[in-house]
Design a protein around this motif. Structure first.
Motif, PDB file in Angstrom:
ATOM      1  N   THR A 105       0.818  -1.220   0.000  1.00  0.00           N
ATOM      2  CA  THR A 105       0.000   0.000   0.000  1.00  0.00           C
ATOM      3  C   THR A 105       0.845   1.261   0.000  1.00  0.00           C
ATOM      4  OG1 THR A 105      -0.128   0.009   2.432  1.00  0.00           O
ATOM      5  CG2 THR A 105      -1.857  -1.173   1.222  1.00  0.00           C
ATOM      6  N   THR A 135       5.252  -2.012   2.809  1.00  0.00           N
ATOM      7  CA  THR A 135       5.730  -1.295   3.978  1.00  0.00           C
ATOM      8  C   THR A 135       5.591  -2.164   5.227  1.00  0.00           C
ATOM      9  OG1 THR A 135       3.571  -0.369   4.520  1.00  0.00           O
ATOM     10  CG2 THR A 135       4.924   0.843   2.922  1.00  0.00           C
ATOM     11  N   ALA A 184       3.706  -1.503   7.677  1.00  0.00           N
ATOM     12  CA  ALA A 184       2.276  -1.584   7.989  1.00  0.00           C
ATOM     13  C   ALA A 184       1.629  -2.753   7.244  1.00  0.00           C
ATOM     14  CB  ALA A 184       1.577  -0.272   7.647  1.00  0.00           C
ATOM     15  N   ASP A 185       2.047  -2.987   5.994  1.00  0.00           N
ATOM     16  CA  ASP A 185       1.501  -4.111   5.231  1.00  0.00           C
ATOM     17  C   ASP A 185       1.886  -5.447   5.862  1.00  0.00           C
ATOM     18  OD1 ASP A 185       0.468  -2.318   3.320  1.00  0.00           O
ATOM     19  OD2 ASP A 185       2.387  -2.271   2.267  1.00  0.00           O
ATOM     20  N   GLU A 199       2.673  -5.964   9.035  1.00  0.00           N
ATOM     21  CA  GLU A 199       1.961  -6.108  10.302  1.00  0.00           C
ATOM     22  C   GLU A 199       0.505  -6.503  10.079  1.00  0.00           C
ATOM     23  OE1 GLU A 199       2.635  -2.368  12.150  1.00  0.00           O
ATOM     24  OE2 GLU A 199       4.683  -2.863  12.776  1.00  0.00           O
ATOM     25  N   ARG A 200      -0.115  -5.936   9.019  1.00  0.00           N
ATOM     26  CA  ARG A 200      -1.495  -6.302   8.713  1.00  0.00           C
ATOM     27  C   ARG A 200      -1.582  -7.775   8.303  1.00  0.00           C
ATOM     28  NH1 ARG A 200      -2.168  -2.933   5.202  1.00  0.00           N
ATOM     29  NH2 ARG A 200      -1.821  -4.212   3.365  1.00  0.00           N
ATOM     30  N   ARG A 246      -1.402  -9.884  11.343  1.00  0.00           N
ATOM     31  CA  ARG A 246      -2.626  -9.885  12.142  1.00  0.00           C
ATOM     32  C   ARG A 246      -3.729 -10.717  11.506  1.00  0.00           C
ATOM     33  NH1 ARG A 246      -1.532  -4.306  12.493  1.00  0.00           N
ATOM     34  NH2 ARG A 246      -3.142  -3.889  10.924  1.00  0.00           N
ATOM     35  N   ASP A 288       3.709   1.795  20.048  1.00  0.00           N
ATOM     36  CA  ASP A 288       3.955   1.748  18.609  1.00  0.00           C
ATOM     37  C   ASP A 288       5.402   2.115  18.289  1.00  0.00           C
ATOM     38  OD1 ASP A 288       3.071   1.808  15.700  1.00  0.00           O
ATOM     39  OD2 ASP A 288       3.718   3.890  15.965  1.00  0.00           O
ATOM     40  N   ARG A 325       8.079  -0.289  16.426  1.00  0.00           N
ATOM     41  CA  ARG A 325       8.664   0.036  15.129  1.00  0.00           C
ATOM     42  C   ARG A 325      10.178   0.160  15.215  1.00  0.00           C
ATOM     43  NH1 ARG A 325       7.638   4.608  13.336  1.00  0.00           N
ATOM     44  NH2 ARG A 325       6.440   5.565  15.024  1.00  0.00           N
ATOM     45  N   SER A 379      11.523   0.277  11.548  1.00  0.00           N
ATOM     46  CA  SER A 379      10.688   1.062  10.640  1.00  0.00           C
ATOM     47  C   SER A 379      10.420   2.462  11.177  1.00  0.00           C
ATOM     48  CB  SER A 379       9.361   0.338  10.378  1.00  0.00           C
ATOM     49  OG  SER A 379       8.633   0.161  11.589  1.00  0.00           O
TER      50      SER A 379
END
Length: 410
Positions: free
Chosen positions: A133, A140, A142-143, A145-146, A149, A301, A305, A310
């Motif tokens: 994304t 990234t 965030a991708d 980590e998603r 999850r 957070d 990271r 990150s």
């Protein structure tokens, strides 16, 4: 047209190396977008753009060290709300499109930050199954980590429970941040601290602060909360520092080229130790403007990271003051060295149970020692002492710290 230069990500940084670059020449970038990854002695850091506009080609070679201040690219800034179109934008990739489409949109080579690649390997995540994304479909953190999850690892490793760990302590050791050359980070920190002690006339103060009211309030507030939502004493301490600074702007800002510039916002650099040696101090932004629950989420957070490598460039460039806590290491007091161009550092030791005299009575109460290291060019011991007293007074009224106080109007 403006120059986008390699920023200094800390007083100890002299060079950096661009390992990944995401935007295509002529593409649109927005302020805050991650446009690449820069490798420093402290690890891989996501590099953010500072303006909205249209970006030109990368002007330096990737994987070749360049000095801080080197022009990386030129940006045609937006005029009247829009930048002149200089190229055809790549087609958007729908969230449900195959991952292969994202790779095709970026010229056949998937863009994956080093931190994301490492974390995917640690968690056993198949990168080919992850939708990116980031800019131009970049994958990234965030991708990753998603993906972690939403389902178990898919590369043959055992499935892992996709829940976050309990909140870290304020100075929980960061054990997995990729630091490629530990000797380099020690040398860089030594150079920065030598410069600090050589150029900054430090003065030091200490104050013992009773924490009975604060600890009682925390116990009552945390009662009935799940462990992942409990507040730690750390958030009370950093919020109290931020609120106290409103009355002492000479401790919150930057001293550059003989001129001190106070900051309207309080961005607190959190000193986080590294197992490989040394530490980093990225910022939690706008601390005074946030409630304690938000600060707890931000602290959790940030440590997560840092642990995965990150951290963003802005979190290194704009801390206005640093807070360090070695209480969990058993230290009673810590007198830190100021990170230039900042002008102050607040330290906290362990919370001890001590005999404490209040009026004519004596009781055993939890006490923490707060210390201040400050720059004598912009403040003095009298003002520093008043700051520590204000900090102590605020911690006697912890319930008042839970509300945002807003930016100073000065």
């Amino acid at each position: 047209m403006s120059d986008f230069v390699l920023p200094s990500l800390g007083a100890d940084m002299e060079t950096g190396m661009i390992t990944d670059w995401y935007p295509a020449p002529g593409g649109h970038v927005a302020r805050g977008d991650v446009v690449g990854v820069v490798e420093t002695a402290k690890g891989a850091i996501d590099l953010e753009i500072w303006v909205d506009g249209t970006i030109g080609p990368l002007l330096v070679e990737q994987n070749v060290p360049v000095r801080v201040g080197t022009v990386l690219a030129q940006v045609t800034e937006m005029v009247g709300g829009a930048a002149a179109p200089t190229g055809t934008p790549a087609p958007a990739v729908a969230a449900t499109a195959p991952v292969a489409a994202a790779a095709a949109a970026s010229g056949g080579r998937r863009r994956i930050s080093p931190a994301a690649r490492k974390q995917a390997k640690d968690w056993g995540i198949d990168l080919d199954a992850v939708i990116g994304t980031g800019p131009e479909g970049a994958v990234t953190m965030a991708d990753i980590e998603r993906a972690h999850r939403e389902g178990p690892a898919v590369s043959g490793m055992h499935a892992e429970i996709s829940t976050l760990p309990p909140p870290p302590t304020m100075v929980e050791a960061v054990e997995t941040m990729p630091i490629p050359q530990p000797v380099d980070i020690r040398s860089a920190i030594a150079a920065a601290m030598s410069r600090s002690k050589r150029e900054i006339p430090h003065y030091y103060l200490a104050e013992s602060i009773p924490m009975g009211a604060a600890m009682d309030w925390l116990t009552a507030t945390n009662a009935g909360r799940p462990i992942t939502e409990r507040l730690l004493p750390a958030v009370l301490l950093i919020k109290a520092v931020a609120v106290a600074l409103a009355e002492f702007p000479e401790l919150n800002g930057f001293y550059r080229e003989g001129v001190y510039t106070p900051s309207d916002a309080v961005h607190i650099g959190m000193a986080i130790s590294l197992r490989q040696g040394g530490l980093i101090a990225p910022a939690i932004h706008d601390v005074a403007d946030k409630g304690l629950d938000q600060l707890m989420r931000d602290l959790t957070d940030l440590v997560r990271r840092v642990r995965s490598g990150s951290v963003r460039s802005s979190e290194f460039t704009d801390p206005t003051i640093t807070v360090t806590n070695l209480g969990d290491q058993g230290v009673e007091q810590v007198f830190g060295v100021i990170y230039p161009p900042q002008v102050a550092l607040v330290g906290f030791g362990r919370v001890d149970r001590r005999l404490w005299v209040t009026g004519d009575s004596v009781a055993i109460t939890p006490v923490v020692t707060a210390t201040l290291s400050a720059d004598h060019r912009v403040s003095d011991g009298g003002r520093g002492a008043r700051f520590l007293r204000a900090l102590s007074d605020l911690l006697q009224r912890p319930e008042e710290l839970d509300a945002p106080v807003g930016r100073s109007s000065s």
